[in-house]
Scaffold this active site. Sequence first.
Site, PDB file in Angstrom:
ATOM      1  N   LYS A 143       0.856  -1.181   0.000  1.00  0.00           N
ATOM      2  CA  LYS A 143       0.000   0.000   0.000  1.00  0.00           C
ATOM      3  C   LYS A 143       0.888   1.225   0.000  1.00  0.00           C
ATOM      4  O   LYS A 143       1.814   1.337   0.811  1.00  0.00           O
ATOM      5  CB  LYS A 143      -0.925   0.030   1.218  1.00  0.00           C
ATOM      6  CG  LYS A 143      -1.849   1.262   1.203  1.00  0.00           C
ATOM      7  CD  LYS A 143      -2.839   1.260   2.344  1.00  0.00           C
ATOM      8  CE  LYS A 143      -2.195   1.661   3.650  1.00  0.00           C
ATOM      9  NZ  LYS A 143      -3.208   1.855   4.721  1.00  0.00           N
ATOM     10  N   MET A 185      -5.427   2.954  18.294  1.00  0.00           N
ATOM     11  CA  MET A 185      -5.517   2.831  16.846  1.00  0.00           C
ATOM     12  C   MET A 185      -5.089   4.090  16.098  1.00  0.00           C
ATOM     13  O   MET A 185      -5.283   4.191  14.888  1.00  0.00           O
ATOM     14  CB  MET A 185      -6.961   2.486  16.459  1.00  0.00           C
ATOM     15  CG  MET A 185      -7.536   1.264  17.153  1.00  0.00           C
ATOM     16  SD  MET A 185      -6.580  -0.246  16.908  1.00  0.00           S
ATOM     17  CE  MET A 185      -6.740  -0.452  15.138  1.00  0.00           C
ATOM     18  N   HIS A 197     -12.479  11.302  11.164  1.00  0.00           N
ATOM     19  CA  HIS A 197     -13.157  10.504  10.142  1.00  0.00           C
ATOM     20  C   HIS A 197     -13.206   9.025  10.520  1.00  0.00           C
ATOM     21  O   HIS A 197     -14.239   8.360  10.360  1.00  0.00           O
ATOM     22  CB  HIS A 197     -12.434  10.687   8.806  1.00  0.00           C
ATOM     23  CG  HIS A 197     -12.950   9.823   7.698  1.00  0.00           C
ATOM     24  ND1 HIS A 197     -14.138  10.062   7.055  1.00  0.00           N
ATOM     25  CD2 HIS A 197     -12.428   8.705   7.126  1.00  0.00           C
ATOM     26  CE1 HIS A 197     -14.337   9.135   6.135  1.00  0.00           C
ATOM     27  NE2 HIS A 197     -13.317   8.297   6.152  1.00  0.00           N
TER      28      HIS A 197
END
Length: 320
Positions: free
Chosen positions: A67, A219, A137
Site C-alpha cells: 500500500k 488505533m 473521520h
Amino acid sequence: MWIVPEKEIAGLMTPEAAFDAVQAVFAAMASGEASNFPVVREAIGHEDALYGFKGGFDRSALNLGLKAGGYWPNNQKRELINHQSTVFLFDADTGRVQAAVGGNLLTALRTAAASAVSIRHLAPEGAKVLGMIGAGHQSAFQMRAAARVGDFERVLGWNPHPEMLSRLADTAAELGLPFEAVELPRLGAEADVIISITSAFEPLLLDGQVKGRTHIAAMGTDTKGKQELDPKLVARSRLFTDEVAQSVSIGEFQHAFTDKSISTDDVTAIGQVIIGQHQGRGDAEVTIFDGTGVGLQDLAVAGAVLELAKQQKKAVEVDI
C-alpha cells in the site's frame, strides 16, 4: 492489470468481510504463513504530509503487494479526507502487477476491523460501556465495528476539539446507543472498552484515569513519536499488537520500550491469541492492543475486494 476504483469499494467490501480478512491474516502471521516487509514512512516536507509504503506476502492466500499513501493533514481545505492510499497487488507466481485498488475506504475498514478483532478476543467479560477518544473521520468506522462484536449499552466520548463530537453522537444514535461527552478521567473510570483514534504526539489517557478491568485499542496514526497513552499505563498492562517490531518502533509502545519499562518479550502478537497459542486477557486488569496497521491487512482486504469486483464486473481491466 485490474483497477478497482475508490468509488466502487463501498458497494463491495462489508465490515463483516473486512473483519474476517483481518482476523485470518493475523492468524497467518502468527503461524508463519505471512510476513510484513519493513515499513517506509517519511515526512516529505510538503503540506505537513507523511508518506510511505507498507507491504508483505501471505503465502496462504498468495497475496503479495504493498500500500502506498499516507496522511495529509490539510486535506480538508480540498474537501478530501486526510488519509490517502492505493493498494497494489502482484501475481505471486510471476511478479507481474495484478491490480491497483482504491485504498481509502479499505484502510478505514481494515483499521476498524483490527480493533474489533482485539475487542472480540480481549475485552473483559460483560463489557457494556464503550469509550471513544477522538472524533475524526475514522472514529465512526471504529464505533460501528466495535458495536458489531460487543454488546455495548452506552458510549462515552472525548475529543481535543469538542465541536467535532457530533460525529460520535450521530454514529451512536445510528447504532441506537446513548452517547455522552465526558472528560477523560470519567471516560477512563467508566468505560470497559476504550478506542483511541487520534494523531496525538503526547499522552491523552493517563495511568491513574483507567480503573477496573479494561481493554484499550490504541488505533491512532503510527509514526515515530506518536503517543496516545501514558507509558505508565502501558507498563502495567498486558500488551498485544499486530506486529511487535512496529509497535515498539513507530507504534504506541515505542515510548515504554525506549525508557525500558517494557521489552519485546512483554508484547504478544494478537494472532497468537487467535490460533490458541496465548491465553489472551487471562487475569489481566488492563489489556492494550496497539494497532500499528500492517501491510498484510491492506493486502487481505484488497485481495478480497478484487475478487468481488471481478465477479460483479466492477473492476476495469487495462493493458500495461
